[in-house]
Design a protein around this motif. Sequence first.
Motif, PDB file in Angstrom:
ATOM      1  N   ALA A  48     -28.108 -39.004  -9.575  1.00 30.70           N
ATOM      2  CA  ALA A  48     -28.038 -38.247  -8.319  1.00 30.70           C
ATOM      3  C   ALA A  48     -26.663 -37.613  -8.153  1.00 30.70           C
ATOM      4  CB  ALA A  48     -28.347 -39.168  -7.137  1.00 30.70           C
ATOM      5  N   ASP A  51     -26.833 -34.604 -10.573  1.00 30.12           N
ATOM      6  CA  ASP A  51     -27.889 -33.582 -10.438  1.00 30.12           C
ATOM      7  C   ASP A  51     -28.061 -33.051  -9.019  1.00 30.12           C
ATOM      8  OD1 ASP A  51     -28.288 -34.154 -13.063  1.00 30.12           O
ATOM      9  OD2 ASP A  51     -30.192 -35.208 -12.805  1.00 30.12           O
ATOM     10  N   HIS A  52     -27.623 -33.801  -8.027  1.00 27.76           N
ATOM     11  CA  HIS A  52     -27.859 -33.369  -6.641  1.00 27.76           C
ATOM     12  C   HIS A  52     -26.550 -32.970  -5.973  1.00 27.76           C
ATOM     13  CE1 HIS A  52     -32.102 -34.421  -6.442  1.00 27.76           C
ATOM     14  NE2 HIS A  52     -31.821 -35.555  -7.066  1.00 27.76           N
ATOM     15  N   SER A  53     -26.689 -32.350  -4.828  1.00 25.48           N
ATOM     16  CA  SER A  53     -25.523 -31.937  -4.054  1.00 25.48           C
ATOM     17  C   SER A  53     -24.710 -33.154  -3.614  1.00 25.48           C
ATOM     18  CB  SER A  53     -25.988 -31.170  -2.813  1.00 25.48           C
ATOM     19  OG  SER A  53     -24.910 -31.051  -1.909  1.00 25.48           O
ATOM     20  N   ASN A  54     -23.402 -32.999  -3.668  1.00 25.98           N
ATOM     21  CA  ASN A  54     -22.523 -34.040  -3.144  1.00 25.98           C
ATOM     22  C   ASN A  54     -21.890 -33.612  -1.823  1.00 25.98           C
ATOM     23  OD1 ASN A  54     -22.205 -36.438  -5.236  1.00 25.98           O
ATOM     24  ND2 ASN A  54     -22.514 -34.561  -6.382  1.00 25.98           N
ATOM     25  N   ASN A 265     -25.460 -39.792  -3.073  1.00 19.23           N
ATOM     26  CA  ASN A 265     -25.885 -40.462  -4.310  1.00 19.23           C
ATOM     27  C   ASN A 265     -26.347 -41.889  -4.034  1.00 19.23           C
ATOM     28  OD1 ASN A 265     -23.270 -41.132  -3.594  1.00 19.23           O
ATOM     29  ND2 ASN A 265     -22.532 -41.301  -5.700  1.00 19.23           N
ATOM     30  N   PHE A 268     -29.758 -41.840  -2.482  1.00 19.54           N
ATOM     31  CA  PHE A 268     -30.813 -41.686  -3.499  1.00 19.54           C
ATOM     32  C   PHE A 268     -31.071 -43.016  -4.208  1.00 19.54           C
ATOM     33  CE2 PHE A 268     -30.085 -36.994  -3.365  1.00 19.54           C
ATOM     34  CZ  PHE A 268     -31.415 -36.603  -3.269  1.00 19.54           C
TER      35      PHE A 268
END
Length: 385
Positions: A48, A51-54, A265, A268
């Motif tokens: 996470a 791959d994902h927005s922080n 993160n 997730f």
Amino acid sequence: MNRLYAGMPRTIFDVMSGLARERGAVNLGQGFPEEDGPSDLKEAVARATLDHSNQYPPMMGLPALREAVAAHYKRVQGVDLDWTREVTITSGATEAIAAAILAVLNPGEEAVLVEPMYDAYRPLVERAGGVARYVRLAPPDWRIPRDALAAAFTEKTRAIVLNSPVNPSASLLVREDLEMVAEECIARGVIAISDEVWEHVTFDGAAHVSILNIPGMRERAIKIGSAGKMFSMTGWKVGFICAAPALTDIVAKAHQFLTFTTPPNLQFGAAYGLAKGDDYFAAMRAGFQRSRDRMAQALRHEGFAILPCAGTYFLNIDLAASGVALAAEDFALRAVNEHGVASIPLTPFYASAPPAQMLRLCFAKRDDTLDRGVERLAAARRAYA
Ligand code: GLN
């Protein structure tokens, strides 16, 4: 400076873990598992992060986690929660408790606290301008005494803070006691703030009873949970608040000015973990129960008198009945400084007149750590008999 904070010590958990680090002691003090939880959760957090927005998640938490919290409690506790209006994610359960207390109390209003109590409750009530009143539970059964409960409620009572399984007494609040609390809350229009962070850490087949499942409490209770406790990752600091929309609205406004939100993160990772099946939670309980039994047996073998433990990571020693002449605070300090083992006296869990000789030990540790810890406690016991 603020008088309340200026006049209080640092929390016992940080003091004891600090001494344990300094002395290289076996740390049976602060409650945290020695082994991290499942590595697939760590991988979920790592993925996470990449791959994902922080950037800021929504103030009330990522939809994926809020949905997962509602689905989890539906599955394991049969509670129906509308994740869009009844679930808020916080930076740990302590933040959730703070948000709930700030959201419920006005200055001068009262909150009922149940002793022994987790050390954060009282300062949070008082910093909110509230006045704490106490109901005291006593060993060996730690039941809520009806008369004392009724006497603690006044015209000014707005909240009661509950905790089950109970840290530090390692007991569970039984349904009958929760119903008794509910009666008072309903009769007097009081909100229950229910710290249920140990809900999955129960033993010998005992089932956790959530306040949200007590008739009449669904609309007047704020339930608090913890991903750190569920997944043995106490450093994650991801908490959940579940409450009816009218309560959630106000609690979320307190949360928005405490931390606003929680690292995405980790949210997730928690969402991923909440989807784990009953087998994960059963295995976690079985593992801790085995550690409880190992430590209990070793302690008894060394002549310690211990109290029963139905939940949490904690076993309590009655030092007086174990033939120790020191008060728990002195014993704990000398044990960490002179014998290399950290523990927690029960003193900070009481507003006044704490039991002088009760000591809390955390058993969520590897076998060899438990064995070494008990050996060192036994040496301390012999030294201070
Ligand atoms: N809940 C942990 C305990 O009782 C402490 C958490 C903390 O130190 N903030 O040991």
